[in-house]
Structure formats: structure tokens, C-alpha cells
Design a protein around this motif. Structure first.
Motif, PDB file in Angstrom:
ATOM      1  N   LEU A 183     -50.982 -35.540  76.924  1.00 58.49           N
ATOM      2  CA  LEU A 183     -52.067 -36.286  77.567  1.00 58.49           C
ATOM      3  C   LEU A 183     -53.180 -35.339  78.051  1.00 58.49           C
ATOM      4  O   LEU A 183     -54.369 -35.583  77.796  1.00 58.49           O
ATOM      5  CB  LEU A 183     -51.516 -37.101  78.742  1.00 58.49           C
ATOM      6  CG  LEU A 183     -52.551 -37.843  79.589  1.00 58.49           C
ATOM      7  CD1 LEU A 183     -53.398 -38.789  78.743  1.00 58.49           C
ATOM      8  CD2 LEU A 183     -51.875 -38.620  80.726  1.00 58.49           C
ATOM      9  N   ILE A 184     -52.804 -34.264  78.725  1.00 59.47           N
ATOM     10  CA  ILE A 184     -53.818 -33.341  79.272  1.00 59.47           C
ATOM     11  C   ILE A 184     -54.616 -32.711  78.118  1.00 59.47           C
ATOM     12  O   ILE A 184     -55.841 -32.595  78.188  1.00 59.47           O
ATOM     13  CB  ILE A 184     -53.145 -32.259  80.162  1.00 59.47           C
ATOM     14  CG1 ILE A 184     -52.494 -32.917  81.388  1.00 59.47           C
ATOM     15  CG2 ILE A 184     -54.161 -31.211  80.609  1.00 59.47           C
ATOM     16  CD1 ILE A 184     -51.561 -32.015  82.174  1.00 59.47           C
ATOM     17  N   THR A 185     -53.905 -32.324  77.053  1.00 61.19           N
ATOM     18  CA  THR A 185     -54.592 -31.722  75.894  1.00 61.19           C
ATOM     19  C   THR A 185     -55.527 -32.736  75.240  1.00 61.19           C
ATOM     20  O   THR A 185     -56.657 -32.407  74.860  1.00 61.19           O
ATOM     21  CB  THR A 185     -53.558 -31.213  74.861  1.00 61.19           C
ATOM     22  OG1 THR A 185     -52.689 -30.273  75.516  1.00 61.19           O
ATOM     23  CG2 THR A 185     -54.233 -30.549  73.672  1.00 61.19           C
ATOM     24  N   PHE A 186     -55.062 -33.982  75.133  1.00 56.60           N
ATOM     25  CA  PHE A 186     -55.881 -35.027  74.515  1.00 56.60           C
ATOM     26  C   PHE A 186     -57.165 -35.254  75.322  1.00 56.60           C
ATOM     27  O   PHE A 186     -58.261 -35.331  74.770  1.00 56.60           O
ATOM     28  CB  PHE A 186     -55.086 -36.328  74.396  1.00 56.60           C
ATOM     29  CG  PHE A 186     -55.872 -37.480  73.820  1.00 56.60           C
ATOM     30  CD1 PHE A 186     -56.299 -37.471  72.501  1.00 56.60           C
ATOM     31  CD2 PHE A 186     -56.227 -38.571  74.617  1.00 56.60           C
ATOM     32  CE1 PHE A 186     -57.040 -38.525  71.972  1.00 56.60           C
ATOM     33  CE2 PHE A 186     -56.962 -39.618  74.104  1.00 56.60           C
ATOM     34  CZ  PHE A 186     -57.368 -39.601  72.768  1.00 56.60           C
ATOM     35  N   LEU A 187     -57.031 -35.351  76.639  1.00 58.52           N
ATOM     36  CA  LEU A 187     -58.202 -35.580  77.503  1.00 58.52           C
ATOM     37  C   LEU A 187     -59.169 -34.396  77.444  1.00 58.52           C
ATOM     38  O   LEU A 187     -60.394 -34.565  77.469  1.00 58.52           O
ATOM     39  CB  LEU A 187     -57.769 -35.845  78.953  1.00 58.52           C
ATOM     40  CG  LEU A 187     -56.947 -37.130  79.171  1.00 58.52           C
ATOM     41  CD1 LEU A 187     -56.525 -37.244  80.647  1.00 58.52           C
ATOM     42  CD2 LEU A 187     -57.722 -38.365  78.741  1.00 58.52           C
ATOM     43  N   PHE A 188     -58.601 -33.181  77.352  1.00 59.88           N
ATOM     44  CA  PHE A 188     -59.416 -31.963  77.241  1.00 59.88           C
ATOM     45  C   PHE A 188     -60.237 -31.991  75.941  1.00 59.88           C
ATOM     46  O   PHE A 188     -61.444 -31.707  75.938  1.00 59.88           O
ATOM     47  CB  PHE A 188     -58.472 -30.741  77.263  1.00 59.88           C
ATOM     48  CG  PHE A 188     -59.176 -29.411  77.343  1.00 59.88           C
ATOM     49  CD1 PHE A 188     -59.703 -28.947  78.542  1.00 59.88           C
ATOM     50  CD2 PHE A 188     -59.303 -28.620  76.205  1.00 59.88           C
ATOM     51  CE1 PHE A 188     -60.345 -27.715  78.609  1.00 59.88           C
ATOM     52  CE2 PHE A 188     -59.946 -27.392  76.260  1.00 59.88           C
ATOM     53  CZ  PHE A 188     -60.469 -26.927  77.467  1.00 59.88           C
ATOM     54  N   LEU A 189     -59.585 -32.368  74.856  1.00 63.02           N
ATOM     55  CA  LEU A 189     -60.256 -32.465  73.544  1.00 63.02           C
ATOM     56  C   LEU A 189     -61.307 -33.581  73.569  1.00 63.02           C
ATOM     57  O   LEU A 189     -62.417 -33.429  73.036  1.00 63.02           O
ATOM     58  CB  LEU A 189     -59.218 -32.743  72.452  1.00 63.02           C
ATOM     59  CG  LEU A 189     -59.769 -32.977  71.037  1.00 63.02           C
ATOM     60  CD1 LEU A 189     -60.412 -31.707  70.481  1.00 63.02           C
ATOM     61  CD2 LEU A 189     -58.655 -33.452  70.097  1.00 63.02           C
ATOM     62  N   LEU A 190     -60.950 -34.689  74.232  1.00 61.06           N
ATOM     63  CA  LEU A 190     -61.834 -35.855  74.292  1.00 61.06           C
ATOM     64  C   LEU A 190     -63.182 -35.487  74.932  1.00 61.06           C
ATOM     65  O   LEU A 190     -64.249 -35.820  74.404  1.00 61.06           O
ATOM     66  CB  LEU A 190     -61.137 -36.949  75.107  1.00 61.06           C
ATOM     67  CG  LEU A 190     -61.479 -38.410  74.818  1.00 61.06           C
ATOM     68  CD1 LEU A 190     -61.155 -38.771  73.385  1.00 61.06           C
ATOM     69  CD2 LEU A 190     -60.687 -39.311  75.771  1.00 61.06           C
ATOM     70  N   GLU A 191     -63.138 -34.804  76.048  1.00 61.26           N
ATOM     71  CA  GLU A 191     -64.377 -34.434  76.744  1.00 61.26           C
ATOM     72  C   GLU A 191     -65.205 -33.454  75.904  1.00 61.26           C
ATOM     73  O   GLU A 191     -66.425 -33.508  75.897  1.00 61.26           O
ATOM     74  CB  GLU A 191     -64.048 -33.835  78.122  1.00 61.26           C
ATOM     75  CG  GLU A 191     -63.497 -34.839  79.125  1.00 61.26           C
ATOM     76  CD  GLU A 191     -64.325 -36.128  79.194  1.00 61.26           C
ATOM     77  OE1 GLU A 191     -65.548 -36.046  79.441  1.00 61.26           O
ATOM     78  OE2 GLU A 191     -63.754 -37.221  78.984  1.00 61.26           O
ATOM     79  N   HIS A 192     -64.502 -32.567  75.191  1.00 62.59           N
ATOM     80  CA  HIS A 192     -65.215 -31.624  74.297  1.00 62.59           C
ATOM     81  C   HIS A 192     -65.944 -32.390  73.196  1.00 62.59           C
ATOM     82  O   HIS A 192     -67.130 -32.124  72.925  1.00 62.59           O
ATOM     83  CB  HIS A 192     -64.215 -30.637  73.694  1.00 62.59           C
ATOM     84  CG  HIS A 192     -64.740 -29.901  72.500  1.00 62.59           C
ATOM     85  ND1 HIS A 192     -65.821 -29.028  72.571  1.00 62.59           N
ATOM     86  CD2 HIS A 192     -64.363 -29.930  71.187  1.00 62.59           C
ATOM     87  CE1 HIS A 192     -66.065 -28.535  71.357  1.00 62.59           C
ATOM     88  NE2 HIS A 192     -65.201 -29.068  70.505  1.00 62.59           N
ATOM     89  N   LEU A 193     -65.261 -33.321  72.563  1.00 68.16           N
ATOM     90  CA  LEU A 193     -65.877 -34.068  71.446  1.00 68.16           C
ATOM     91  C   LEU A 193     -67.075 -34.890  71.940  1.00 68.16           C
ATOM     92  O   LEU A 193     -68.068 -35.052  71.224  1.00 68.16           O
ATOM     93  CB  LEU A 193     -64.842 -34.972  70.761  1.00 68.16           C
ATOM     94  CG  LEU A 193     -63.691 -34.242  70.037  1.00 68.16           C
ATOM     95  CD1 LEU A 193     -62.724 -35.240  69.430  1.00 68.16           C
ATOM     96  CD2 LEU A 193     -64.215 -33.291  68.972  1.00 68.16           C
ATOM     97  N   LYS A 194     -66.998 -35.387  73.168  1.00 70.64           N
ATOM     98  CA  LYS A 194     -68.143 -36.117  73.736  1.00 70.64           C
ATOM     99  C   LYS A 194     -69.352 -35.185  73.904  1.00 70.64           C
ATOM    100  O   LYS A 194     -70.485 -35.575  73.648  1.00 70.64           O
ATOM    101  CB  LYS A 194     -67.762 -36.736  75.094  1.00 70.64           C
ATOM    102  CG  LYS A 194     -66.823 -37.937  74.994  1.00 70.64           C
ATOM    103  CD  LYS A 194     -66.530 -38.481  76.384  1.00 70.64           C
ATOM    104  CE  LYS A 194     -65.554 -39.631  76.342  1.00 70.64           C
ATOM    105  NZ  LYS A 194     -65.261 -40.167  77.677  1.00 70.64           N
ATOM    106  N   ARG A 195     -69.069 -33.943  74.330  1.00 73.78           N
ATOM    107  CA  ARG A 195     -70.172 -32.975  74.495  1.00 73.78           C
ATOM    108  C   ARG A 195     -70.783 -32.610  73.130  1.00 73.78           C
ATOM    109  O   ARG A 195     -71.998 -32.419  73.018  1.00 73.78           O
ATOM    110  CB  ARG A 195     -69.662 -31.709  75.211  1.00 73.78           C
ATOM    111  CG  ARG A 195     -69.388 -31.927  76.696  1.00 73.78           C
ATOM    112  CD  ARG A 195     -69.148 -30.619  77.436  1.00 73.78           C
ATOM    113  NE  ARG A 195     -67.877 -29.989  77.088  1.00 73.78           N
ATOM    114  CZ  ARG A 195     -66.711 -30.257  77.674  1.00 73.78           C
ATOM    115  NH1 ARG A 195     -66.646 -31.154  78.652  1.00 73.78           N
ATOM    116  NH2 ARG A 195     -65.615 -29.631  77.308  1.00 73.78           N
ATOM    117  N   VAL A 196     -69.939 -32.534  72.104  1.00 75.46           N
ATOM    118  CA  VAL A 196     -70.441 -32.262  70.741  1.00 75.46           C
ATOM    119  C   VAL A 196     -71.363 -33.411  70.308  1.00 75.46           C
ATOM    120  O   VAL A 196     -72.450 -33.188  69.772  1.00 75.46           O
ATOM    121  CB  VAL A 196     -69.272 -32.092  69.733  1.00 75.46           C
ATOM    122  CG1 VAL A 196     -69.803 -32.044  68.299  1.00 75.46           C
ATOM    123  CG2 VAL A 196     -68.466 -30.830  70.041  1.00 75.46           C
TER     124      VAL A 196
END
Length: 859
Positions: free
Chosen positions: A769-782
Motif C-alpha cells: 500500500l505505501i509503495t503504491f501510494l508513493f508511486l501514485l503521487e509520482h505519476l500525478k506529478r508526471v
């Protein structure tokens, strides 16, 4: 009878028109997608294949006239749809009879070509030769061999057709004919030089000129005409034309041969060989097809034609564009009444003497091209794939043909929309006397093909002219018969027995290139076809100041029903003044381009297949191998506890004493530092060797990781991150929750969907879950940088969705049985799940865990 022109060929026969309408759907619409009345009442028959030329027998010619041009036969399966086997076999006899008649004409044409060869050879050794032996060998190269092959074929087939029996077998004859196509390859390779030699000899030798202008072709046995005069140039084109026509006949024979007939597999094999041969022969052979005589009495020939999207008065229109030797004509297919022949309506024309291409600087004042957002195109692809799946299900369940036709019509409409709206590469044409025109293409490949073809013709001495209304009418009228591209390029226009293409991953290594005349900064791009148009998938690094670049870069390209791979070689331009005002990108120069067919049988091996593609004197060496999607879905549970790739995420985070694996944090940090504005970040493949090097360094926990990351190409770092998630023993969103994610995303009530989707996140193990949320915020910034990097939330969901959320092997067997279902329900849902979370307001791990739900936490 219609005479042959000095430099051209006879007009194409009515049968070409007939074959032009073979595929479903195309002729029910005009060129802008408006529904057309059907041209043929139900129950009408297709006609046999006949080569209507000046020497054709009157009986066969009459049969064609009775039917009329523009007939659109009802597509049939092996026995004919709704018809009995007897009717199919009767049609088989008709097809063979027509082909036999045209084969007789062809043999007579080859005989006429060979007739002057013996006396010419006899004079070659005298004191006054007409031609040298070398010139004779060049002009008549392989004609004798081709004649003998077809004479033997004709002599074997003729008695079988004359003494007809429905159980007759002749597939072995066609198979043998196809197996001898190597002779045609040799002929084709020599064709241009044969023509050039004949032309030079005509100019320098009056005797040979007289011979080559009037060769006598025997008429068929039952013809009233004993002989017809034909030019040597026209006859030299016949073998090239013949292979295409023979392939059409094989296609038709298969349609009317029952699948259990002994001929069926033999004809299939012959068709496969013929189609592979056609796709491999040099495409730049000049078709030299006569269209109409110009006011000066010279012959105007069709050089190239095809469907292009024109931006006209602010809207996109599908046009059929015809390039003749002296004019470019843009036409639209007119609506035709039932039973009437379809015709083209000329929208505009530009004499090539007046045609110019505006420079990038001049394009600055042109209107901007409105580009359709990628997510809309991806949504449409998903709709098309869903309809394809429904068609397959209907067929498997032997559903009603009306329901299938309805689905196919809907699919055509959606594919037509995609065809109109996907192209974004501008191709501007300007008439020096006034107006400019803008086409939109999906690939630089097409743009350079059209530009090169026009520029090649412009090297000749061309005169400006204005066509009278009658001349324009005659020219536009000839387009329907002369066109070489008959169907709108959408998959719903394909026959069911045509290859659906490849679904999975194509691994390509671009090794090196040679043949450059001077040093340059060189790179290659790779394109594959997808949903009827080509998409750029990978790009090598720029090899600086060299004539022999050594890239040795490997790419993994996802295929979605692809049938062709293109390689384009560019010279990199660093001159900031040469900007394309449409997309703000510097215009690099195409040095060469080439295309190969992706033959499923040749590609689907575990071993690398090395090949060379030739382009404008440049040779690019590459290797490729293919992995089907169901193979790539298999995740082998890892027993290793060292390293990070293929190891459970909980094991890695526990070992590192981190919440998010180090590899994920470092790759994301590097992408955000210097790759967030990179065009196509996460979509463009990184070099496979670089990715493998990074994988090894992360697995070894090498101290030099940060130094290596800072030096590495950003697409390789993005590729390493994707590879990490793909090689997890189970996907990040887990096998256990996969069915629940599929059900949750399908909920229609927004509140129920929100509750379910948040509950599913809470159900994930903490490291996931923590890794998924971390990736999610990165993809939003992209995605915030979409105007620059062209990567929308939807694009990113398409890239990462099927990687983070995949069915287990047991699930995949149930879901991915059909190749054409790759983009169907499962993959669409995987993309939609990730897109849901990407479009959701920020999700906090603490808030998520704090909130409780009223319903049970069992999943």
C-alpha cells in the motif's frame, strides 16, 4: 479494342473494381464516414477472375460488361455464407475458368516478348549487332524461365478445368507455382535496369526502337483478333502485375473451396507464400499505369495513391489522394445510388510544376493543429477491442449474422473515428499560385514517402497547366479504375481469415548501420502498426559524428495486433532555428526508412532472428524475437532472498528497514530530477542492455548506484522501475484482491465504488500500500507536465495498470484465451483501476487506515 499507349499499360479491368470492394464495410460509407446504400442486392454472385486486356476473348469481356463495374459481392466463407457446398464448388469452377483464360493471355504476352530475342542474339555476334549480348541478357532477364513455369502450369491446369469434376484437385499446381516465385524475385530486382536499358537502346538504335514499339501478341484461340500490337515496356510490366493478380485468385479460390477439400491446405500454403513474397518485393517499382492522355498527347500515369486525413475548414476529412506523373489530385468518394458505380469527386488539384513544400519558417503563419488528447484515443481503442470480443463471442456461440453485422458496423464507425482523429504529424502542400493544403499523418514514414515521391517527379521537366472541366472530369473518372488502395485502413475491413496480427512483446536489438556517405549524428526510431495506423515505440541514442554507428541497443515493444515493423534512420539536427511550428520540435532529417512484415511463424521462436533492412543505400542490422502476452504474464515465484528483482516486496522492505523499496525511491527521484519533462517518459522504451546493467547494480546493492543513475539515459531508469514491478513474484495489488478490483471498478454507483475501492486499498499489505501510494503521487506529478511530456494520467494508467494489477496464471488462462482479447475486458479494467486512483484526490496512508467501514472487511 482499346489500344495500348506507347509508355503505359491497358486500363485495369472491371474485375479490379470487383476485388476492390471485397472487404466488409468500406463501401457502405463515403470517404467522410457517411452511410452509403449497398451496391449489390442480396443473392448476387461474385464473378470469376478475368484479366480484361486488348487480347481477351469477346465472351469473357461480355461477361464483365453484363455485371458492370463497382459490384460489391457478399463476403463468403469456405462454402459461401448461406449457400450450399455445390454453389461454392460451382463458383470455384468459374474462378478457375476465368483464371485459365487470363493465363492463356499472359503466356501469349510472354511469347511475344521472347519472339525478338532469338534474332537479336543472332545479330549480336555479327559485325553489325542491333544489341550486345549483355544488353539482351539484361532486357530479357528470366523471361524464358517465367514462360516455361507458366506454360507447364497452364498445360497441367487446362485439362482439369475442361473435364471438370467437383472433386478435382489442383492445389498442388498452385503450390508449385508459388514455390517458383524466386524467379520472379530475380526478375523484379532486375526490372528497373531492364527498363532503363531498353529505353537507352531505343534512343540509340532505330531498329530496336521499331521492334520495341510494336510487338505482336497472339489473341486467344476463340478471339476474332489474331494479333494485337503492344510495346515492350508494357509487356515487361506484365510479370510484376501477374503475381498480384495470382494472389487475388488464390484468395478467391480459398473462399469457394470447402475446408475439408484436399486442395484447401495446399491453396492456403500457396497463398501464404504469395503474400509473403508480395510484401517482400521492392515497393518502389513504378506501377506505370496509364490514366489518361494529357493535352500535349503525353501519357499521364498513376504513381501513388492512398487515404489521407485533410484538415479542411477546421475539420478533419478523409480523402483519397492520387499522385500522377504531373499532378496531385485530392478526391472524395461520392455517394452512389443502389446499383450505380461509385465515383470520385475532385476536391482540388495542384500541378507538380506549381507544388512547393513550405519551410518550417513559413509554417509559422499556418494555423495550429488541434491534437486529440491521448486518453480519448485510448478510450476509443478500448471500445473497439470490447466490440471485437463481442464479435468473437457471437461467432463462437454461432449467433445471428444480423447481430454480428450490427457489431461490425459499430466497430467500423469507431475505427473510422480513430482513423480521422489519431494523425497529428502535419504535411503541408502549397500551390505557388495561391492556396495551401494541410494533411495530418500518423507517421513521419508516410510523410517522407509522399514528399520523396513528389520530389522525384519534380526532377523531370514539368510544365504548369490548368485542366479544363472536361479534362478534370476524365482524370477524376479514371481514379476509380486506377486506384491501388481500395479499402479504408481499418481492421473491420479485413476478412476473417486474414492474420489478426501479433499481441505481446517484440524484443528488437538495433545493432549498427553502414552506407552513409559522410559523418553525421545518427539515431533510429522504431514504429509498429496499431489499430490501423503506425505508432512510434522506441528511439536509439544519437551516435555522434560517424558513418558507421554502433548502437547495439535492445528495446521491448508492446504489440497490439501489429503486422509490420518500421525502422527510420535520422540525422539529428541541433539547429534551434529549424523548429516545426506545429509541435515545437526541431525537424530532423530522414536518412532512410524501411519496413518488414511480422510473420507470426518466423517471429514466434525463442531464438533471436537477425536481419538487415536496406533503405536508400543504407543498411541497418537488427535482431528480434517475440513473446506472446500469455507467456509474459507468467510470474515464477522466486526462492531467492538476495537482491530486489523477483523478491517479495515485504522481504525487501524488511531487509532495507524501509517503507518503500530503495530501487523505487531512487528511480522515481531521478525521473523527477531530470526526466519529468521528457516526451513519452515511461512510454518510450529504454535500452534493454542499460536496464539490465541497472538491474544487476540494484541486485548487488552496489555502492556506485547513484553515480550510475546520474549518468544513465532517463528512459532506461524509467524502464528499470517498470521492470521491477513486472518481475515481482506477484503484482503490487496482489493476486488475492485481483477479482475484487475487477468487480469494484465495474460498480456504477459512485458512492459504492468509492467505498469498495478505498476498502480494497486498506486490504493491501502495508509495504504494498505505501509503495503504491508513493508511486501514485509520482505519476500525478508526471501528468502535471503533460503539455511538455505528452503523458496524461490515462497514458500513465495504460503503461502501469496491467503491470501493477495482473491476473494470476490460473486467472489468465480463463481471461486471455484469444489474442484479440488483449485489449478486452481484463486489460481495460486494469487500466481503469489505476486511472480511478490517479484521478482521485490525494490518498493519505494514515487517513485511509483510520477510516472504518460499516460493511465487513472480508474480501
Amino acid at each position: 479494342m482499346e489500344p495500348l499507349s506507347h509508355r503505359g499499360l491497358p486500363r485495369l479491368s472491371w474485375i479490379d473494381t470487383l476485388y476492390s470492394n471485397f472487404n466488409y464495410g468500406a463501401d457502405e460509407y463515403d470517404a467522410e464516414g457517411n452511410e452509403e446504400p449497398k451496391a449489390l442486392p442480396e443473392g448476387s454472385e461474385t464473378m470469376p477472375y478475368i484479366d480484361e486486356s486488348p487480347t481477351m476473348s469477346p465472351q469473357l469481356s461480355a461477361r464483365g460488361q453484363e455485371t458492370g463495374d463497382g459490384v460489391s459481392p457478399t463476403p463468403t466463407d469456405g462454402l459461401g455464407t448461406g449457400r450450399d457446398a455445390g454453389k461454392g464448388l460451382e463458383m470455384r469452377k468459374l474462378v478457375l475458368s476465368g483464371f485459365l483464360a487470363s493465363e492463356e493471355i499472359y503466356i501469349n504476352q510472354l511469347e511475344a516478348l521472347l519472339l525478338p530475342m532469338k534474332p537479336l542474339k543472332a545479330t549480336a555476334t555479327t559485325s553489325q549487332p542491333v544489341l550486345t549480348l549483355q544488353q539482351i541478357e539484361t532486357i530479357f532477364y528470366k523471361i524464358q524461365d517465367i514462360y516455361e513455369i507458366h506454360k507447364e502450369f497452364y498445360d497441367s491446369l487446362c485439362p482439369k478445368v475442361q473435364q471438370w469434376d467437383s472433386n478435382i484437385t489442383m492445389g498442388h499446381l498452385f503450390q508449385k507455382l508459388a514455390s517458383q516465385l524466386g524467379v520472379y524475385k530475380a526478375f523484379v530486382d532486375n526490372y528497373k535496369i531492364a527498363l532503363e536499358t531498353a529505353e537507352k537502346c531505343s534512343q540509340s538504335n532505330y531498329q530496336f526502337q521499331k521492334i520495341s514499339e510494336e510487338l505482336k501478341v497472339k489473341g486467344p484461340k476463340d478471339s476474332k483478333e489474331s494479333h494485337t500490337s503492344v510495346t515492350m515496356e508494357a509487356l515487361l510490366y506484365k510479370p510484376i502485375d501477374r503475381v498480384t493478380r495470382s494472389t487475388l485468385v488464390l484468395h478467391d479460390l480459398l473462399k469457394h473451396t470447402p475446408a475439408d477439400h484436399p486442395d484447401y491446405p495446399l491453396l492456403q500454403d500457396a497463398l501464404r507464400i504469395s503474400q509473403n513474397f508480395l510484401s517482400s518485393i521492392n515497393e518502389d517499382i513504378d506501377p506505370r499505369r496509364t490514366a489518361v492522355t494529357t493535352p500535349k498527347g503525353e501519357t499521364r500515369q498513376l504513381v501513388k495513391d492512398g487515404f489521407l486525413v485533410e484538415l479542411s475548414e477546421g475539420s478533419r476529412k478523409l480523402r483519397h489522394v492520387f499522385l500522377f506523373t504531373d499532378v496531385l489530385l485530392c478526391a472524395k468518394l461520392k455517394k452512389a445510388a443502389v446499383g450505380k458505380q461509385q465515383q470520385y469527386d475532385c476536391k482540388w488539384y495542384v500541378p507538380l510544376a506549381d507544388l512547393v513544400f513550405p519551410s518550417p519558417e513559413e509554417s509559422e503563419h499556418c494555423p495550429q493543429v488541434h491534437v486529440i488528447p491521448d486518453h480519448e484515443l485510448e478510450d476509443m481503442k478500448m471500445k473497439i477491442s470490447a466490440i471485437k470480443s463481442e464479435v468473437q463471442k457471437e461467432k463462437a456461440n454461432k449467433g445471428q449474422s444480423r447481430a454480428i453485422e450490427r457489431l461490425k458496423k459499430k466497430m467500423f464507425e469507431n475505427e473510422f473515428w480513430l482513423l480521422l482523429n489519431s494523425p497529428a504529424i502535419p504535411f503541408r502542400i502549397h500551390n505557388r499560385n495561391g492556396k495551401s493544403y494541410l494533411f495530418l499523418l500518423s507517421s513521419d514514414y508516410e510523410r517522407s514517402e509522399w514528399r520523396e515521391a513528389i520530389q522525384k517527379l519534380q526532377k523531370k521537366d514539368l510544365q504548369a497547366f490548368v485542366l479544363s472541366s472536361v479534362e478534370l472530369q476524365v482524370l477524376t473518372g479514371s481514379c476509380f479504375k486506377l486506384r491501388t488502395v481500395h479499402n479504408i485502413p481499418v481492421t473491420s475491413n479485413k476478412d476473417d481469415d486474414e492474420s489478426p496480427g501479433l499481441y505481446g512483446f517484440l524484443h528488437v536489438i538495433v545493432h549498427s548501420a553502414k552506407g552513409f556517405k559522410q559523418s553525421a549524428n545518427l539515431y533510429c526510431t522504431l514504429e509498429v502498426d496499431s489499430f490501423g495506423y503506425f505508432v512510434s515505440k522506441a528511439k536509439t541514442r544519437v551516435f555522434r559524428d560517424t558513418t558507421e554507428p554502433q548502437w547495439n541497443e535492445e528495446f521491448e515493444i508492446e504489440l497490439e495486433g501489429s503486422q509490420s515493423l518500421r525502422i527510420l534512420c535520422y540525422e539529428k539536427c541541433y539547429d534551434k532555428t529549424k523548429l516545426n511550428k506545429d509541435n515545437n520540435e526541431i525537424v530532423d532529417k530522414i536518412m532512410g526508412k524501411g519496413q518488414i512484415q511480422l510473420d507470426p511463424q518466423a517471429v514466434q521462436t525463442k531464438n533471436w532472428h537477425m536481419d538487415v533492412i536496406e533503405m536508400n543505400g543504407i543498411k541497418v542490422e537488427f535482431s528480434m524475437k517475440f513473446t506472446s502476452r500469455d507467456m509474459s504474464l507468467k510470474r515464477t515465484p522466486s526462492k531467492k532472498q538476495t537482491g530486489v528483482f523477483g523478491v517479495k516486496i515485504s522481504v525487501v522492505t524488511k531487509r532495507e528497514r524501509s517503507k518503500v523499496p530503495y530501487i523505487v525511491r531512487q528511480c522515481i527521484e531521478e525521473v523527477e530530477k531530470r526526466g519529468i519533462e521528457e516526451v513519452g517518459i515511461y512510454r518510450i522504451s529504454g535500452v534493454a542492455t542499460d536496464i539490465q546493467a541497472l538491474k544487476a547494480v540494484f541486485d548487488a546493492n552496489n555502492k556506485d548506484i547513484l553515480v550510475m543513475l546520474s549518468d544513465m539515459d532517463i528512459n532506461a531508469i524509467a524502464g528499470t522501475l517498470k521492470l521491477y514491478f513486472r518481475e515481482l513474484p506477484e503484482p503490487l495489488l496482489t493476486d488475492r484482491l485481483y477479482p475484487a478490483f475487477m468487480e469494484g471498478i465495474a460498480l456504477s454507483d459512485p458512492a459504492a465504488k468509492e467505498n469498495c475501492m478505498m476498502h480494497l486499498l486498506r486490504s493491501l499489505p502495508d509495504p504494498n500500500l505505501i509503495t503504491f501510494l508513493f508511486l501514485l503521487e509520482h505519476l500525478k506529478r508526471v501528468a502535471e507536465k503533460e503539455p511538455i511530456n505528452k503523458m496524461s494520467l490515462h497514458n500513465l494508467a495504460t503503461v502501469f495498470g496491467p503491470t501493477l494489477l495482473r491476473p494470476s496464471e490460473g486467472e489468465s488462462k480463463g481471461h486471455l484465451t484469444l489474442a484479440s482479447d488483449i485489449w478486452s475486458h481484463d486489460v481495460m479494467a486494469q487500466v481503469q483501476v489505476l486511472l480511478y486512483y490517479l484521478q482521485h484526490p490525494p490518498i493519505s496512508f494514515t487517513e485511509l487506515k483510520r477510516n472504518t467501514l460499516y460493511f465487513s472487511t472480508d474480501v
